[in-house]
Scaffold this motif. Structure first.
Motif, PDB file in Angstrom:
ATOM      1  N   ASN A  65       0.828  -1.054  -0.036  1.00 36.71           N
ATOM      2  CA  ASN A  65       0.117   0.029  -0.162  1.00 36.71           C
ATOM      3  C   ASN A  65       0.909   1.190  -0.053  1.00 36.71           C
ATOM      4  N   VAL A  66       2.077   1.142  -0.364  1.00 28.89           N
ATOM      5  CA  VAL A  66       2.817   2.336  -0.607  1.00 28.89           C
ATOM      6  C   VAL A  66       2.966   2.944  -1.974  1.00 28.89           C
ATOM      7  N   GLU A  67       3.155   4.101  -2.253  1.00 27.66           N
ATOM      8  CA  GLU A  67       3.079   4.575  -3.494  1.00 27.66           C
ATOM      9  C   GLU A  67       4.227   4.438  -4.272  1.00 27.66           C
ATOM     10  N   LYS A  72      -0.488   3.110  -5.527  1.00 27.92           N
ATOM     11  CA  LYS A  72       0.030   1.856  -4.497  1.00 27.92           C
ATOM     12  C   LYS A  72      -0.028   0.572  -4.646  1.00 27.92           C
ATOM     13  N   MET A  73       1.295   0.198  -4.380  1.00 25.31           N
ATOM     14  CA  MET A  73       1.437  -1.042  -4.594  1.00 25.31           C
ATOM     15  C   MET A  73       0.763  -2.192  -3.874  1.00 25.31           C
ATOM     16  N   GLY A 121      -4.514  -8.157  10.195  1.00 26.23           N
ATOM     17  CA  GLY A 121      -4.191  -7.615  11.332  1.00 26.23           C
ATOM     18  C   GLY A 121      -2.721  -7.293  11.611  1.00 26.23           C
ATOM     19  N   GLY A 122      -2.208  -8.509  11.155  1.00 26.67           N
ATOM     20  CA  GLY A 122      -0.595  -8.589  11.549  1.00 26.67           C
ATOM     21  C   GLY A 122       0.015  -7.490  10.645  1.00 26.67           C
ATOM     22  N   SER A 123      -0.540  -7.045   9.567  1.00 25.66           N
ATOM     23  CA  SER A 123       0.410  -6.332   8.623  1.00 25.66           C
ATOM     24  C   SER A 123       0.092  -4.930   9.243  1.00 25.66           C
ATOM     25  N   ALA A 132       4.752   4.466   6.763  1.00 25.43           N
ATOM     26  CA  ALA A 132       5.017   3.733   5.473  1.00 25.43           C
ATOM     27  C   ALA A 132       5.870   4.918   4.917  1.00 25.43           C
ATOM     28  N   PRO A 133       7.018   4.562   4.106  1.00 27.06           N
ATOM     29  CA  PRO A 133       7.609   5.647   3.461  1.00 27.06           C
ATOM     30  C   PRO A 133       6.758   6.482   2.568  1.00 27.06           C
TER      31      PRO A 133
END
Length: 148
Positions: A65-67, A72-73, A121-123, A132-133
């Protein structure tokens, strides 16, 4: 346990070299590939294989989910199906492999209907510890890597 991640929602301009550079910051990348349509264009998905399985799980935690290039990947671990010995009849061996396959499905793409909540939940708990960067940070990391 696996060392392969699947990446989706990639910008069509992202190259295999970009994947290798980005994920190489986490650990040694054995292979980085993009999937293409029959005309040779990227279809926005790919996979990265790490030498060390722990690097694969770190990549999912860091980059899901980082761009990257304004998209967002979507990153997940590749779950290999359980290997069972082939049985010509659907007897006891079939029932045993059914139990193994249900465990595989709980972690796979069909897991949302079963126990996918545990994975989500773990992530999210890991993302609470480290933000997130940003796009700028990712771009700077990639520039630093490409210069070196």
């Amino acid at each position: 346990s696996g060392n392969k991640i699947l990446i989706g929602n990639l910008d069509y301009g992202v190259t295999e070299g970009d994947l290798r550079a980005l994920f190489g910051q986490i650990g040694h990348v054995s292979r980085a590939t993009l999937n293409h349509d029959r005309n040779g264009r990227s279809n926005g998905t790919g996979e990265v294989v790490f030498k060390d399985p722990s690097h694969a799980s770190m990549a999912v935690k860091k980059y899901h989910n980082v761009e990257l290039d304004n998209r967002k990947m979507k990153i997940e671990m590749f779950a290999q199906p359980m290997q069972t010995t082939p049985a010509p009849s659907g007897g006891n061996a079939g029932r045993k492999s059914g139990g193994s396959n249900s465990n595989t499905n709980a972690q796979g793409s069909k897991g949302g209907r079963r126990r996918g909540g545990g994975r989500r939940g773990g992530s999210s708990s890991h993302s609470d510890k480290r933000p997130a960067p940003t796009k700028e940070e990712l771009d700077a990391d990639l520039d630093t890597y490409m210069e070196g």
